[in-house]
Motif scaffolding. Structure first.
Motif, PDB file in Angstrom:
ATOM      1  N   CYS A 134      63.107  36.125  57.337  1.00  0.00           N
ATOM      2  CA  CYS A 134      62.952  35.022  56.389  1.00  0.00           C
ATOM      3  C   CYS A 134      64.182  34.128  56.460  1.00  0.00           C
ATOM      4  CB  CYS A 134      62.722  35.517  54.968  1.00  0.00           C
ATOM      5  SG  CYS A 134      64.192  36.110  54.116  1.00  0.00           S
ATOM      6  N   LEU A 135      63.994  32.878  56.100  1.00  0.00           N
ATOM      7  CA  LEU A 135      65.090  31.932  56.006  1.00  0.00           C
ATOM      8  C   LEU A 135      65.688  32.012  54.609  1.00  0.00           C
ATOM      9  CD1 LEU A 135      63.355  28.861  57.703  1.00  0.00           C
ATOM     10  CD2 LEU A 135      65.092  30.355  58.734  1.00  0.00           C
ATOM     11  N   THR A 188      60.636  29.731  60.636  1.00  0.00           N
ATOM     12  CA  THR A 188      60.753  31.031  61.279  1.00  0.00           C
ATOM     13  C   THR A 188      59.732  31.096  62.420  1.00  0.00           C
ATOM     14  OG1 THR A 188      59.067  32.051  59.878  1.00  0.00           O
ATOM     15  CG2 THR A 188      61.336  32.093  59.055  1.00  0.00           C
ATOM     16  N   ILE A 211      65.250  30.375  65.023  1.00  0.00           N
ATOM     17  CA  ILE A 211      65.053  29.339  64.015  1.00  0.00           C
ATOM     18  C   ILE A 211      64.585  28.085  64.747  1.00  0.00           C
ATOM     19  CG2 ILE A 211      66.147  27.903  62.253  1.00  0.00           C
ATOM     20  CD1 ILE A 211      68.281  30.106  61.943  1.00  0.00           C
ATOM     21  N   LEU A 267      68.924  32.898  59.035  1.00  0.00           N
ATOM     22  CA  LEU A 267      67.792  33.800  59.202  1.00  0.00           C
ATOM     23  C   LEU A 267      68.205  35.221  58.834  1.00  0.00           C
ATOM     24  CD1 LEU A 267      64.814  34.064  60.321  1.00  0.00           C
ATOM     25  CD2 LEU A 267      65.874  34.797  62.468  1.00  0.00           C
ATOM     26  N   GLU A 269      66.897  38.818  59.306  1.00  0.00           N
ATOM     27  CA  GLU A 269      65.904  39.569  60.064  1.00  0.00           C
ATOM     28  C   GLU A 269      65.390  40.759  59.261  1.00  0.00           C
ATOM     29  OE1 GLU A 269      66.531  39.966  64.398  1.00  0.00           O
ATOM     30  OE2 GLU A 269      68.570  39.205  63.993  1.00  0.00           O
TER      31      GLU A 269
END
Length: 325
Positions: A134-135, A188, A211, A267, A269
């Motif tokens: 996710c960002l 993403t 990204i 990001l 992970e």
């Protein structure tokens, strides 16, 4: 590890959490889950926010306690509901099973009529986990975002119809270039098939750690998509000449930025665990759905290509398909 095994290690009854779409009819699926849970020694809980949407005997808890208790989640809705469930447990990832009460459904895999079988596989551990990054966005001015974690994308768009988003991009504190455009999509790999794809950006394998940054209707500066590494630190500096910028995270309004503000994006992970019962089948269906989106036909026009005697029962030509949620 199965939901049941994880709970057994803690000496607790396995606990499944429900996350439901705010308006779609999901009562049948809720009833299926509760009926199944009663015969399999599984506890079902929901959020206080969804109390009025849940029928039957279900305990509800505040979000923080809900997240702390669940060993797995069942999201009843579309991709939007699934993304919301994943954001909810991003700090403490647990398996999330999506049940499609939406339309296309790129993330959700299970249909309501196969829900009972899916629950049995979830609790027994008969599934694979598709990991999602996710960002994480933050405003350097110290003003917190209303939603700061996005499994699809972070979008910076001009407010209203006048002016343009004008900003500088730095990567790892190095000047990279500037944008002048209607909007900028930071995505993403799993979100690369959403707004990024519609804006002409590349499709990136969900197994990649990357990204993607894609301008929408670029007028000057960087005009094409770029792909950065998972560990790159991205900063977006709003130019003094920019129009006011609205920030959406996974389609949720999250902040309003004024010229001079700086938005950072990184990001994280392995922030989400999506349950896959048949990863190969799901991947093939997703590719088909993407190819259908590229056709110059609406859903009702596609249905007209199927002989009437082969159409699903009662399938008349519907209107334009609403946005999935």
């Amino acid at each position: 590890m199965s939901v049941e095994a994880a709970s057994a290690d803690d000496g607790e009854v396995p606990t499944l959490g429900l996350v439901v779409h705010p308006s779609r009819a999901v009562d049948e699926s809720v009833s299926t889950i509760l009926r199944w849970a009663r015969t399999h020694a599984v506890r079902v809980i929901a959020r206080d926010l969804d109390r009025d949407r849940i029928t039957g005997q279900v305990d509800t808890l505040p979000d923080a306690r809900f997240v702390d208790r669940v060993k797995g989640l069942v999201a009843l809705g579309g991709d939007g509901t699934m993304l919301g469930a994943m954001r909810l447990v991003a700090e403490r990832p647990v398996p999330v099973l999506g049940v499609n009460h939406g339309n296309l459904g790129f993330l959700v895999e299970v249909t309501p009529d196969t829900l009972e079988t899916a629950l049995a596989r979830l609790v027994s551990g008969d599934f694979t986990v598709e990991s999602h990054g996710c960002l994480v966005a933050a405003c350097r001015s110290g003003r917190p975002l209303r939603t700061d974690s996005g499994f699809n994308d972070v979008v910076l768009a001009r407010r209203g119809r006048s002016g343009a988003v004008s900003l500088d991009l730095t990567v790892n504190d190095q000047q990279y270039g500037y944008y002048r455009c209607d909007a900028l999509v930071v995505a993403t790999p799993s979100g690369s098939t959403a707004y990024n794809y519609a804006a002409g950006g590349p499709i990136v394998s969900p197994s990649a750690a990357a990204i993607v940054i894609t301008p929408v209707a670029a007028m000057a500066g960087i005009g094409r998509a770029i792909v950065l590494g998972a560990g790159d630190r991205v900063s977006l500096h709003i130019d003094p000449a920019s129009a006011p910028v609205d920030v959406d995270v996974d389609g949720t309004p999250s902040a309003e930025l004024v010229p001079g503000a700086v938005l950072t994006v990184r990001l994280r992970e392995d922030a989400g665990q999506v349950v896959r019962l048949s990863a190969g089948t799901h991947a093939r269906r997703s590719r088909l759905k993407l190819s259908l989106l590229d056709l110059p036909l609406r859903r009702d026009q596609l249905l007209e290509l199927i002989p009437e005697n082969l159409r699903p029962h009662g399938a008349a030509a519907p209107g334009p398909e609403p946005e999935d949620g």
